[in-house]
Every structure is written in C-alpha cells, then in structure tokens.
Design an enzyme around this catalytic site. Structure first.
Site, PDB file in Angstrom:
ATOM      1  N   LYS A  17      -0.704  -0.253  -9.582  1.00 56.84           N
ATOM      2  CA  LYS A  17      -0.516  -1.661  -9.211  1.00 56.84           C
ATOM      3  C   LYS A  17      -0.995  -2.642 -10.288  1.00 56.84           C
ATOM      4  CE  LYS A  17       1.196   0.179  -5.731  1.00 56.84           C
ATOM      5  NZ  LYS A  17       2.653   0.407  -5.738  1.00 56.84           N
ATOM      6  N   HIS A  63       1.197  -2.593   8.566  1.00 51.93           N
ATOM      7  CA  HIS A  63       1.974  -2.237   7.376  1.00 51.93           C
ATOM      8  C   HIS A  63       3.193  -1.385   7.690  1.00 51.93           C
ATOM      9  CE1 HIS A  63      -1.308  -4.106   5.294  1.00 51.93           C
ATOM     10  NE2 HIS A  63      -2.142  -3.270   5.845  1.00 51.93           N
ATOM     11  N   GLU A  80      -7.445 -10.012  -6.180  1.00 49.64           N
ATOM     12  CA  GLU A  80      -6.458 -11.102  -6.163  1.00 49.64           C
ATOM     13  C   GLU A  80      -6.970 -12.207  -5.250  1.00 49.64           C
ATOM     14  OE1 GLU A  80      -2.663  -9.779  -4.704  1.00 49.64           O
ATOM     15  OE2 GLU A  80      -2.392  -8.331  -6.315  1.00 49.64           O
ATOM     16  N   ARG A  99      12.691   3.184  -4.779  1.00 49.65           N
ATOM     17  CA  ARG A  99      13.463   4.081  -3.912  1.00 49.65           C
ATOM     18  C   ARG A  99      14.466   3.272  -3.101  1.00 49.65           C
ATOM     19  NH1 ARG A  99       8.618   2.883  -0.956  1.00 49.65           N
ATOM     20  NH2 ARG A  99       9.204   1.751   0.926  1.00 49.65           N
TER      21      ARG A  99
HETATM   22  C1  MV4 Z   1      -1.875  -9.440  -0.051  1.00 45.97           C
HETATM   23  C2  MV4 Z   1      -1.967 -10.283   1.080  1.00 45.97           C
HETATM   24  C3  MV4 Z   1      -2.514 -11.536   0.891  1.00 45.97           C
HETATM   25  N1  MV4 Z   1      -2.937 -11.921  -0.333  1.00 45.97           N
HETATM   26  N2  MV4 Z   1      -2.291  -9.883  -1.252  1.00 45.97           N
HETATM   27  C4  MV4 Z   1      -0.432  -5.557   2.338  1.00 45.97           C
HETATM   28  C5  MV4 Z   1       0.144  -4.302   1.831  1.00 45.97           C
HETATM   29  C6  MV4 Z   1      -0.198  -4.271   0.402  1.00 45.97           C
HETATM   30  N3  MV4 Z   1       0.782  -3.593  -0.331  1.00 45.97           N
HETATM   31  C7  MV4 Z   1      -0.318  -5.708   0.025  1.00 45.97           C
HETATM   32  N4  MV4 Z   1      -0.562  -6.433   1.227  1.00 45.97           N
HETATM   33  C8  MV4 Z   1      -0.980  -7.720   1.225  1.00 45.97           C
HETATM   34  N5  MV4 Z   1      -1.383  -8.216   0.038  1.00 45.97           N
HETATM   35  C9  MV4 Z   1      -2.820 -11.096  -1.370  1.00 45.97           C
HETATM   36  N6  MV4 Z   1      -3.241 -11.501  -2.578  1.00 45.97           N
HETATM   37  C10 MV4 Z   1      -1.500  -9.808   2.301  1.00 45.97           C
HETATM   38  C11 MV4 Z   1      -1.009  -8.532   2.382  1.00 45.97           C
HETATM   39  C12 MV4 Z   1      -0.522  -8.103   3.668  1.00 45.97           C
HETATM   40  C13 MV4 Z   1       0.854  -7.864   3.864  1.00 45.97           C
HETATM   41  C14 MV4 Z   1       1.791  -7.977   2.846  1.00 45.97           C
HETATM   42  C15 MV4 Z   1       3.123  -7.719   3.069  1.00 45.97           C
HETATM   43  C16 MV4 Z   1       3.547  -7.332   4.335  1.00 45.97           C
HETATM   44  C17 MV4 Z   1       2.656  -7.206   5.341  1.00 45.97           C
HETATM   45  C18 MV4 Z   1       1.293  -7.454   5.133  1.00 45.97           C
HETATM   46  C19 MV4 Z   1       0.372  -7.333   6.180  1.00 45.97           C
HETATM   47  C20 MV4 Z   1      -0.954  -7.566   5.968  1.00 45.97           C
HETATM   48  C21 MV4 Z   1      -1.401  -7.950   4.706  1.00 45.97           C
END
Ligand code: MV4
Length: 514
Positions: free
Chosen positions: A129, A248, A213, A304
């Site tokens: 990442k 998720h 972040e 994918r």
């Molecule tokens: C975040 C975020 C808020 N701020 N990054 C969740 C899965 C992971 N791959 C990244 N995720 C998130 N990153 C920052 N800087 C909130 C999430 C997140 C989220 C993102 C996409 C879809 C669903 C989610 C559910 C909870 C938190």
C-alpha cells in the site's frame, strides 16, 4: 460433451481453452464468457463442489482435492499441472483465492500459460500500500495526506500525526480490507494504537509495517473500472458506488454514482487511467477512491475482476470477461475513451447465505428450493442450483441480483420487484436486508456514505421481516411438487465428467500421497 459452435468466433490465435481456477458464481460467469467466445472451458473443483454448478457448466472438470481451500483451490502447482494436462492455453483466476497472488501469476507465465490478469509486477506493486501511494503520487493521482513509506516506530507516528492533525488512521503497509487499521483521535492514544496495528498486521500478513493517513470521517467509496490492453491503450468504464457495505464486505453497488457529474467523472476517470498506466497495468482492474466533500483520493487498486463488475457491464454494454480474454490474447482494445457510452442505471444486490438479522452470521445447508427473479431489466449471476449445498468451506455468496433501468428510479423499482420474486429455501439469505435498504429514505435519496449500514441498521436488524412468508410457503410447496414429479434427475451427479480427473500420480495433497 461437445458444445454447439458459437455464432461468432473469436479472432483467436493463442487462447482456445481456458482453465478457471475458481468456484461458485464467478467460475460460472467466466465459463459463460468462454462459451460466448466459442472457447473450451475447464473447471477445477474440490470434494465439496463435485455437484456444483460450475462443474456442470464447464466442458471438462478436474478434481483438485479435499474441501478446504488450502487443499484444493489454493494449490498453485496442482492447478498449473492440471491446466497443462488438460491442454489449456490460459488460466483465469476469478477473484479471491489466487487472483491477486503475484507469485501465482508468475508461475503461470513461467509454465508457458497465459495468466488472464495483470502482470505479476503490477499485482506486487499494488499489494504494497505504501509503494502504491508512492506510485500514485508520482503519477499525480490524488492521495490522502500521510506517509508514503512505513513508519519507523511510534515516535515517528507521533510527529507525523501532529502535522497531519487528528484524527489519523494507522494502516498496514501489506494491508487491505480493513485489517491492521486503527483510528487515532488524539496524541495520547497513538503509541498503543501503533503497537496494536503493527501486531495485528504482523499476524494477518506476516508483515508488521504500518503507515499513517489523515482520517476521513464520512467518505463514500467510489471505484473506477479500467481496461488495458498489451499495446499501451487504457480506458475507464466509469464508476461504481460501493458505499453500502458492512465490515468491509460490500452488499449493494450501483453505477453511476449519484454524486458524480460529467466533469468529476472525467476527472476521476482520467486519474484512474493514469494510475493504471503508472503501474504498467494490463487487463481489467479497479481503482478505488474515497470521495468526501467533492474531493477524491486514491485508496487502493484491485488487480482483478471484481464481484460487482456486472453493474459496469450493464451501463456500458461491454462484456468484461470477454474483454479480459481478448486482451490476454494480445488483441487491441477495439475502441477508445470517446467511444464508450454510458446509459441507464444498474444496481447489484449481493445475495449471501447469511442471517442478516443475527449479526450477518453465515447460513449453510442445502438449497431446498430456488426460484430466481427474472423479467425485464434483471440479471441473476448465481453459482448454485436447487439441490446444491452452500458449504462452510467458502464464502457465502449465492448470487448477484442485478437490475437495470433507464434511470435510478426504474432500477430501484425493478430491484424491489426482483427481491420480492426471489425465493430461496433451506438457507437464510440477505434478501430481507436488501429489501430494507431499497426502502430506506436515505438510500432512495442517494444520501449515504461508508457508515450507512452501521448508522442506519445495526440497531434495527431485528426489524428484518419476511412479510411474504405464507405466500412464499405456498409457492414453494407447489413448485416442489412439480419439481419432484418432473425434474428429480437434476440432483444426480453428471457422470460424463467424473472420468476426467487427471492421473497425476505421486501428487501431494495436504501432505498425503494420492
Ligand atoms: C480510510 C478511511 C478513512 N480515512 N482511510 C477501509 C478498508 C481499507 N482498505 C481502507 N479503508 C478506509 N480507509 C482514510 N484515510 C476509511 C476507510 C473505510 C472504508 C473505505 C472504503 C469502503 C468502506 C470502508 C469502511 C470503513 C472504513
């Protein structure tokens, strides 16, 4: 065992036969793509899947081993050996299992087979990442403020967070899917959070590196489908709004997103194309963005074909599986960005075998009765048939119910109809939950973010009702009687395939000699 000749043959030079290294609905979807192109399909399966739909639909099928994924669908060498023995030219990984495994993609190529997916190098780059963030920064794709390399320790977490401003989010470098993440609201929490995130990342990925972040409190999840050939051409196929998820796990997706206008779509699409170019991408892929207050930020790239690809197919008219096969075969994309037209609106509801009212617990067992929805504007991408078993060994997605309409209102109306038509007995499903979302004012108004399910439903899951239970029962009894008088041979194994198991002597499965 012979398939009818296709009405339109593919201009294929290399790929004639494809092994599908997957199961369930996605294996079925890819097999259908093969057959639409006049290609021969080869299924692989585990002991639990001997009678499964993907085995029935494929031209040939080979047993991999016992039911646990590690003893069947994850056996890289065995799958490659089966592909060679079956004389396949290519392997399609579907999603999950071996789909984002750079080592597997490389081994497939090294074995002289075509991997229907991106180069191993792009999988590896996007799997890290922080490396992905560096790559995006260089390509001028917007990223959330934070670090582009792993933190040296809690002290660095503290100094960086001070400049970012709280709240911040600690994330695993090797992460994805939410594992190893910690929201930190203030300075005094940071050390403990750093250690917790790092040890969770270590146990989940064998890699404890963590980066930081700025935390976005109410983002929407909007992702762009891209398609790249092996000649440097990359296009985007618009977005999918995927904010309706819990833990998720996506539940409902749609295209287009209500919050994007033409200009933003073009901007984000261009960023997605640049992201794909920057990592040397080929084949189908997805750039995930977070969207908040009109701004968008790169989140991750999924290297994918995704579960929710059908909504894109319905609004663009482009068959993503066929395109994946074509570009893997070395063909050029037959169109450029300006040729891609978006029309109408598509919504996907994931039908999981789960008890949504009971904390979304998986619900396993035999599907005693199955009558999918049909009619105008409805597509049902399923992996099961009546009589088949939903087992505990794999994920619980039974089917993807997708509706299409001239606009969002029509797509929602059709989804409501489809969900009320759909009958499944034997396992609990997410259908009642999806019905509730379709009726929710905020969903109807397009007013939601990634916290929608927890905010609006977690205290209301006991309200999940199946109001049509009585009607449903009568329909089931009638249909079951009909089924047993006319169709009982459906439950027997397909014996034309049972002799196709390759004789790989001395093959090691789960440490045993077979
Ligand atoms: C975040 C975020 C808020 N701020 N990054 C969740 C899965 C992971 N791959 C990244 N995720 C998130 N990153 C920052 N800087 C909130 C999430 C997140 C989220 C993102 C996409 C879809 C669903 C989610 C559910 C909870 C938190």
């Amino acid at each position: 065992m012979t398939k009818p000749k296709p009405w339109r043959a593919l201009k294929i030079k290399k790929i004639k036969k494809i092994l599908i290294a997957n199961r369930g609905e996605i294996a079925v979807r890819v097999i259908r793509g093969c057959h639409d192109l006049g290609l021969t399909s080869v299924a692989v399966y585990s002991e639990a899947d001997q009678l499964s739909l993907h085995v029935r639909l494929a031209d040939e099928a080979y047993l991999l081993g016992p039911s646990p994924s590690k003893e069947s669908y994850l056996l890289q060498e065995k799958i490659i050996a089966v592909a060679k023995q079956a004389n396949a030219d290519a392997i399609h990984p579907g999603y999950g299992f071996l789909a984002e495994n750079a080592g597997f993609a490389q081994k497939v190529s090294d074995a002289g087979l075509i991997f229907i997916g991106p180069p191993a190098s792009a999988i590896e780059l996007m799997g890290d990442k922080t490396a992905a963030r560096q790559c995006m920064k260089k390509a001028k794709v917007p990223i959330v403020p934070g670090t582009e390399s792993a933190l040296s320790g809690p002290e660095e977490a503290l100094t960086v967070s001070k400049t970012l401003g709280y709240p911040v989010l600690l994330k695993a470098s090797a992460g994805g899917g939410g594992k190893g993440m910690r929201v930190v609201k203030s300075e005094k929490e940071i050390e403990a959070a750093f250690r917790a995130a790092s040890s969770e990342a270590e146990s989940a990925f064998g890699d404890g590196r963590v980066y930081v972040e700025k935390y976005l409190a109410e983002p929407r999840h909007i992702e762009f489908q891209i398609l790249a050939d092996n000649h440097g051409n990359v296009v985007h196929l618009g977005e999918r709004e995927c904010s309706i998820q819990r833990r998720h796990q996506k539940v409902i997706e749609e295209s287009p997103s209500v919050v994007l206008d033409k200009k933003l779509r073009a901007q984000m699409g261009e960023a997605a194309v640049n992201a794909a170019k920057a990592c040397g991408y080929q084949n189908a892929g997805t750039i995930e963005f977070m969207f908040e207050n009109g701004g968008f930020y790169f989140l991750e790239m999924n290297t994918r074909l995704q579960v929710e690809h059908p909504v894109t197919e319905l609004v663009t008219g482009i068959d993503l599986v066929k395109e994946q096969i074509r570009v893997a075969n070395g063909e050029k994309l037959g169109y450029s960005q300006k040729d891609i037209r978006f029309s109408g609106h598509a919504i996907e509801c994931r039908i999981y075998a789960e008890d949504s009212a009971n904390n979304f617990m998986p619900s396993i067992g035999k599907i005693d009765f199955l009558q999918p929805a049909a009619g105008p504007g409805i597509r049902d991408d399923g992996g099961y048939y009546q009589g088949s078993e939903v087992s505990m060994f794999y994920d619980s997605l039974i089917s993807k119910l997708v509706t299409f309409g001239k606009d969002r209102e029509e797509a929602i109306a059709r989804m409501k109809r489809a969900l009320s038509e759909y009958l499944i007995q034997g396992v609990e499903t997410s259908i009642p939950f999806c019905k509730m979302v379709m009726q929710h004012e905020k969903f109807i108004n397009g007013d939601f973010d990634t916290h929608f399910v927890e905010k609006e439903f977690l205290n209301h899951l006991d309200e999940l009702s199946t109001p049509s239970k009585e009607e449903e029962k009568i329909a089931v009894i009638a249909a079951t009687l009909f089924h047993h008088t006319n169709n009982s041979k459906q439950l027997k194994p397909v014996n034309n395939k049972s002799n196709n198991t390759p004789k790989i002597s001395n093959w090691k499965v789960a440490g045993r000699r077979r």
